[in-house]
Design an enzyme around this catalytic site. Sequence first.
Site, mmCIF file in Angstrom:
data_model
loop_
_atom_site.group_PDB
_atom_site.id
_atom_site.type_symbol
_atom_site.label_atom_id
_atom_site.label_comp_id
_atom_site.label_asym_id
_atom_site.label_seq_id
_atom_site.Cartn_x
_atom_site.Cartn_y
_atom_site.Cartn_z
ATOM 1 N N ARG A 120 0.726 -1.595 -0.055
ATOM 2 C CA ARG A 120 -0.123 -0.052 -0.221
ATOM 3 C C ARG A 120 1.115 1.538 0.344
ATOM 4 N NH1 ARG A 120 -2.941 -2.608 3.454
ATOM 5 N NH2 ARG A 120 -5.058 -3.894 2.397
ATOM 6 N N LYS A 142 2.565 10.888 -11.827
ATOM 7 C CA LYS A 142 2.153 10.328 -12.163
ATOM 8 C C LYS A 142 3.270 9.056 -13.024
ATOM 9 C CE LYS A 142 -0.930 13.075 -15.343
ATOM 10 N NZ LYS A 142 -1.117 13.474 -16.891
ATOM 11 N N GLU A 184 10.470 18.871 -25.323
ATOM 12 C CA GLU A 184 9.658 19.304 -24.028
ATOM 13 C C GLU A 184 10.174 20.741 -23.077
ATOM 14 O OE1 GLU A 184 6.423 17.453 -23.595
ATOM 15 O OE2 GLU A 184 7.377 15.148 -24.182
ATOM 16 N N LYS A 226 7.926 22.472 -14.836
ATOM 17 C CA LYS A 226 6.712 21.069 -14.677
ATOM 18 C C LYS A 226 6.177 21.335 -13.152
ATOM 19 C CE LYS A 226 5.069 16.713 -15.562
ATOM 20 N NZ LYS A 226 5.415 15.768 -15.902
ATOM 21 N N GLU A 236 -4.873 17.357 -13.143
ATOM 22 C CA GLU A 236 -4.711 16.835 -14.833
ATOM 23 C C GLU A 236 -6.265 17.496 -14.790
ATOM 24 O OE1 GLU A 236 -2.793 15.204 -17.676
ATOM 25 O OE2 GLU A 236 -3.873 16.165 -19.433
ATOM 26 N N ARG A 240 -2.800 21.596 -15.780
ATOM 27 C CA ARG A 240 -1.367 20.955 -16.346
ATOM 28 C C ARG A 240 -1.917 20.579 -17.371
ATOM 29 N NH1 ARG A 240 0.173 15.822 -12.557
ATOM 30 N NH2 ARG A 240 1.455 15.126 -13.442
ATOM 31 N N ASN A 244 0.071 19.365 -21.930
ATOM 32 C CA ASN A 244 0.226 19.078 -23.946
ATOM 33 C C ASN A 244 0.101 19.132 -24.311
ATOM 34 O OD1 ASN A 244 -1.850 16.083 -24.249
ATOM 35 N ND2 ASN A 244 -2.303 16.795 -21.726
ATOM 36 N N HIS A 247 1.067 17.705 -28.198
ATOM 37 C CA HIS A 247 0.630 16.321 -28.168
ATOM 38 C C HIS A 247 -0.975 16.175 -28.686
ATOM 39 C CE1 HIS A 247 3.876 16.492 -25.121
ATOM 40 N NE2 HIS A 247 3.716 15.407 -25.041
ATOM 41 N N HIS A 251 0.452 12.981 -29.921
ATOM 42 C CA HIS A 251 0.212 11.257 -29.892
ATOM 43 C C HIS A 251 -0.514 10.857 -31.226
ATOM 44 C CE1 HIS A 251 -0.301 12.341 -25.409
ATOM 45 N NE2 HIS A 251 0.856 11.818 -25.974
ATOM 46 N N HIS A 263 8.598 9.479 -29.751
ATOM 47 C CA HIS A 263 7.816 11.563 -28.972
ATOM 48 C C HIS A 263 9.008 12.349 -28.974
ATOM 49 C CE1 HIS A 263 5.346 11.977 -26.232
ATOM 50 N NE2 HIS A 263 5.794 12.741 -25.674
HETATM 51 N N1 NAD Z 1 5.128 9.850 -15.768
HETATM 52 C C1 NAD Z 1 4.692 11.250 -16.810
HETATM 53 O O1 NAD Z 1 4.346 12.249 -16.700
HETATM 54 C C2 NAD Z 1 5.267 10.870 -17.577
HETATM 55 C C3 NAD Z 1 6.035 12.144 -18.557
HETATM 56 C C4 NAD Z 1 6.055 11.230 -19.796
HETATM 57 C C5 NAD Z 1 6.650 9.819 -20.595
HETATM 58 N N2 NAD Z 1 6.377 9.488 -19.958
HETATM 59 C C6 NAD Z 1 6.844 8.031 -19.952
HETATM 60 O O2 NAD Z 1 8.171 8.251 -20.003
HETATM 61 C C7 NAD Z 1 8.673 6.630 -20.725
HETATM 62 C C8 NAD Z 1 9.436 7.982 -21.737
HETATM 63 O O3 NAD Z 1 11.285 7.755 -21.039
HETATM 64 P P1 NAD Z 1 12.072 7.692 -22.130
HETATM 65 O O4 NAD Z 1 12.043 8.522 -22.753
HETATM 66 O O5 NAD Z 1 13.171 8.133 -21.116
HETATM 67 O O6 NAD Z 1 12.162 6.413 -22.498
HETATM 68 P P2 NAD Z 1 12.891 4.782 -21.995
HETATM 69 O O7 NAD Z 1 12.687 5.316 -20.850
HETATM 70 O O8 NAD Z 1 12.420 3.891 -23.002
HETATM 71 O O9 NAD Z 1 14.859 4.973 -22.379
HETATM 72 C C9 NAD Z 1 15.120 5.061 -23.207
HETATM 73 C C10 NAD Z 1 16.640 4.673 -23.542
HETATM 74 O O10 NAD Z 1 17.093 4.863 -23.360
HETATM 75 C C11 NAD Z 1 17.927 3.845 -22.128
HETATM 76 N N3 NAD Z 1 18.237 5.296 -21.079
HETATM 77 C C12 NAD Z 1 18.162 5.772 -20.121
HETATM 78 N N4 NAD Z 1 18.318 6.007 -19.895
HETATM 79 C C13 NAD Z 1 20.550 5.875 -20.333
HETATM 80 C C14 NAD Z 1 21.685 6.453 -19.710
HETATM 81 N N5 NAD Z 1 22.187 7.355 -19.039
HETATM 82 N N6 NAD Z 1 22.440 5.622 -20.411
HETATM 83 C C15 NAD Z 1 22.559 4.793 -21.251
HETATM 84 N N7 NAD Z 1 20.839 4.908 -22.103
HETATM 85 C C16 NAD Z 1 20.198 4.928 -20.854
HETATM 86 C C17 NAD Z 1 16.937 3.312 -21.959
HETATM 87 O O11 NAD Z 1 17.369 1.807 -21.253
HETATM 88 C C18 NAD Z 1 16.014 3.338 -22.938
HETATM 89 O O12 NAD Z 1 16.835 2.272 -23.472
HETATM 90 C C19 NAD Z 1 7.027 6.652 -21.557
HETATM 91 O O13 NAD Z 1 6.597 5.125 -21.426
HETATM 92 C C20 NAD Z 1 6.291 7.715 -21.168
HETATM 93 O O14 NAD Z 1 4.627 7.489 -21.172
HETATM 94 C C21 NAD Z 1 5.921 9.613 -18.549
HETATM 95 ZN ZN ZN Z 2 5.635 14.004 -23.746
#
Ligand code: NAD
Ligand code: ZN
Length: 370
Positions: A120, A142, A184, A226, A236, A240, A244, A247, A251, A263
């Site tokens: 929990r 999130k 971003e 942010k 949101e 918030r 978007n 996006h 998206h 992305h």
């Molecule tokens: N929670 C939120 O508010 C929020 C906001 C935006 C995006 N997201 C989520 O984030 C995700 C995308 O995140 P991302 O772009 O970081 O992708 P990711 O986590 O897949 O990372 C991208 C790649 O980089 C590698 N990597 C990460 N850090 C590294 C480093 N320092 N050195 C070498 N390799 C490294 C990872 O292993 C992966 O292969 C999506 O799932 C999206 O939905 C969430």
């Molecule tokens: Zn985004």
Amino acid sequence: MKLQCTIPNNSKSYEIEVRNGLLKDLASYSTTLSSRFAIVTHDSLSASYAEPLHNSLKALGNESFIFTFPSGEIHKNREIKESLENQLFEKGLGRDSCVIAIGGGVVTDLSGYLAATFCRGVPLVMVPTSLLAMVDASIGGKNGVNIPYGKNLIGTIYQPHKVVIDPNVLKTLPTADLINGVVEMIKHGLITDHDYFEYLEKNSEKLLKLNPEFLEKSIYDSCRIKKEIVEQDEKENGKRRLLNFGHTIGHALERLSNYLLYHGEAVAIGILVESYMSTLMGILDSVSFERIKKIIMDYKVPLRLQEKFTPDAILEAMRTDKKALKGLPRFVMIEKIGSCLDYNFSYCTQVDEQIVKTALQWMNDDLCRH
Ligand SMILES: NC(=O)c1ccc[n+]([C@@H]2O[C@H](COP(=O)([O-])OP(=O)(O)OC[C@H]3O[C@@H](n4cnc5c(N)ncnc54)[C@H](O)[C@@H]3O)[C@@H](O)[C@H]2O)c1
Ligand SMILES: [Zn+2]
């Protein structure tokens, strides 16, 4: 450099710290939260980033375990979360433990959800290692996983105990992933902060060189923007939505391309098309629009679509956007650099279909011609 994030109606107020070399201090900080740790990361990041922390935690007399799963969006799923939960219990971890998430947004989203529901809720430390996770995914609480019905459909909002950002780790991040974060950051400047946008405009050549001072300052400012938005609207329902910007179209393009488009690339095109809509409506002046185009070019964000999609197909894909009302998309409208229209605190509006189609046609014929 430190920021304090305080969400109203949430007793937790926590720190976001950005500093080159900060990872070295993570073990001693973490021991203030617990003495039993579950470090969650990708296989590929474990040796560089999880093992040094794990060894330091053990040297300080703590219990520590590393749990890994493979990289890639497809692994942000329920099965991996369940498997990690079982592995934590098998090691005897319980409600007195602390989760430390080390990775990009896939790791921070999945670990956030894990920490929120494990016994929990247990303390969570976010250690974002991609630029996108630093300025976006790890801020705001999130979390979640993808399911066959769509992305991020199951999850919670759960704030961490601390976000630890060490820009030095970006040295190992592939350039294409760097672009996702940069877009971003540009978006953050566009929606609320002209001075920050101008700083980014003037320093574009420093990003690809990974200039340490530039990274520290620009990441800090992006987190600040942010954080300030999330503090005003955690769930949101209003402000918030500004996050978007770009996006709604971004998206739709990602989905139509079966996620072959990065992305950041999709959102950059989305930012430009949505800004163009603003100029067509006489809201944004053409000089500002040209500045937006130029900054995207200066940061070398590729503006290409492997495949052209008709305006009708894109409109159809936008009907299920989370801001859509009765199946009609709504857009964040930029009025000048650093400011968007608030539309009576809904921060988005419906746009005449003909204007949307004209802008999408411009995208196909001009912006992404090549
Ligand atoms: N929670 C939120 O508010 C929020 C906001 C935006 C995006 N997201 C989520 O984030 C995700 C995308 O995140 P991302 O772009 O970081 O992708 P990711 O986590 O897949 O990372 C991208 C790649 O980089 C590698 N990597 C990460 N850090 C590294 C480093 N320092 N050195 C070498 N390799 C490294 C990872 O292993 C992966 O292969 C999506 O799932 C999206 O939905 C969430
Ligand atoms: Zn985004």
